[in-house]
Design a protein around this motif. Structure first.
Motif: not given
Length: 486
Positions: A100-105, A466-474, A482-486
């Protein structure tokens, strides 16, 4: 040859580029897309490619293990060879997600996110070109539309499960859902914002209801009917959507429709285990199992056994059943025979030791991705019956599933909700449900046996569900929150 060339170019772009990258490619490929999709043959080739992309996105290691791994049905087997032989560690593709530690980047799921929106864009292109076909009948065009709308709805639904909190996270489902695309990028550059969860589900349901109204009795493509979307398995998807939403009346009615009118019956007790083990052919109660990819000599090149398979003590995949799951079954329960117990060399206090692990028999021997089967419809109908004050009917459905498996039948409706969720966990394990079932019921996550995560227990609600939306896309889309906390 001409269509094959354009088809290759068309889907190569989609497979190698995200939707945003394709925006930059679109002007240079406009002619080839127009030529490919100008007649029925080209549209059907595109639809076949769309099915292939969907199957690959589902079967891929990330999504295929996600719900069972996060929920606690799955743990990791030891490394089979090399300097790390016997060590137990998360596989690279899900390492951060597992904790539960996925990263947006550097998101583990970027390929799933991009792949899902590529599928949606391809579906939109087919939907935009199909009405103008002059060499297809109205019935044929309606069938293409129905299958394509269902694929589009399915892709949106999967994205909502992974990237949006459960429907009842807020009382009115006003929290963030996902971006819902109903136009291809051919229509021009767009930077859409995320819809609310309520709007997202309305979009998905509308697509499915429209699809159901357009199906004919014949599939658009050749192949087994259970490997393509049709009227019955589209209703099964709709029943699942209603379940996830908590729309109990519609969930009951739709699941009951599939049970009553699909012509599919539950697999029997006598050969239930054997049916799961048979090569190439799915279990008889299947509603949808996507076809495996094959080479020019008709040899399977990819299957679910590449995620869950066991060949020898030194050749196996890394995902096995946790004892948290295995210990839920009574000894008399036939489903306990669906675990293939094998000793593997494991480092214990620095010494290689033989330790037993339980592989699933569901996904050996070129098994395909099981998307929908009739057992799930009974379990949906049971839960919906309970939530609409029909506890006796709910218990009857649970006992149908338990009776088929030779498990002890329920005799009263005490704790029936928990028994329904337990039965879902036992019956649908390795089929992508557990984590989503726990979250939609606002349950905590508790992973015990074999858990090597930094977060083995998680309390509902959690921003990390929930997972982070990839930074490239944001970065590309300034309106994509972006989802909160990411």
């Amino acid at each position: 040859m001409k269509y094959s060339k354009y088809l290759f170019i068309f889907f190569l772009i989609f497979s190698l580029q995200s939707c945003s990258d394709f925006l930059e490619q679109e002007p240079g490929t406009q002619t080839s897309i127009d030529e490919l999709l100008q007649n029925k043959k080209g549209v059907l080739q595109a639809l076949a490619g769309l099915y292939n992309e969907l199957e690959a996105n589902l079967r891929g290691e990330r999504y295929a293990v996600y719900a069972d791994l996060q929920g606690g049905n799955i743990k990791f087997a030891p490394v089979s060879s090399g300097n790390s032989r016997g060590q137990i560690s998360p596989t690279l593709n899900v390492q951060n997600v597992y904790s539960f530690e996925d990263q947006a980047l550097t998101s583990d799921f970027k390929s799933f996110y991009d792949g899902s929106y590529d599928i949606i864009n391809q579906a939109n292109l087919i939907l935009e070109y199909t009405p103008a076909l002059t060499d297809a009948t109205e019935a044929e065009k309606n069938q293409i539309k129905a299958e394509t709308l269902t694929i589009r709805a399915y892709a949106h639904f999967l994205l909502s499960l992974v990237y949006s909190q459960d429907y009842k996270y807020t009382a009115d489902a006003s929290h963030l859902g996902i971006v819902c695309n109903s136009q291809s990028i051919k229509a021009g550059i767009q930077y859409p914002a995320r819809k609310t969860a309520a709007e997202t589900y309305t979009f998905i349901v509308n697509d499915l209801v429209t699809a159901i109204g357009n199906y004919s009795s014949s599939s658009s493509l050749p192949g087994q009917s259970y490997s393509l979307f049709n009227l019955n398995n589209t209703k099964a998807l709709l029943a699942r959507v209603y379940l996830q939403k908590g729309d109990w009346n519609n969930a009951y009615t739709t699941a009951n429709d599939v049970i009553t009118n699909s012509g599919v019956t539950l697999s029997g007790s006598a050969d239930y285990v054997a049916q799961w083990a048979q090569p190439d052919i799915p279990i008889s109660e299947i509603l949808l199992e996507f076809a495996n990819r094959r080479d020019s000599e008709d040899v399977v090149t990819s299957s679910m056994s590449q995620v869950f398979g066991y060949t020898t003590a030194t050749s196996y995949q890394r995902y096995v059943a946790s004892n948290d799951l295995v210990n839920l079954y009574e000894n008399s329960d036939l489903r306990k025979q669906l675990f293939l117990t094998q000793p593997l060399q494991t480092l214990v206090n620095g010494v290689l030791t033989s330790v037993n692990y339980n592989f699933t028999r569901k996904y050996q021997n070129n098994a395909g991705y099981v998307a929908f089967r009739l057992s799930e419809m009974y379990l949906i109908r049971a839960e919906a019956a309970l939530e609409t004050n029909r506890a006796d009917a709910a218990m009857a459905d649970i006992n149908i599933i338990r009776g088929r498996s030779n498990a002890t039948l329920l005799t009263n409706t005490t704790n029936l909700k928990e028994n329904i969720l337990l039965e879902r966990r036992k019956e649908l394990c390795f089929e992508g449900h557990l984590f989503f079932d726990l979250v939609r019921n606002h349950k905590n996550i508790s992973r015990n046996d074999g858990c090597i995560s930094t977060n083995c227990s998680m309390t509902y609600p959690s921003l990390k569900f929930v997972l982070p939306i990839p930074t490239y896309n944001t970065n590309l889309n300034p309106n994509l929150q972006q989802n909160e906390s990411y």
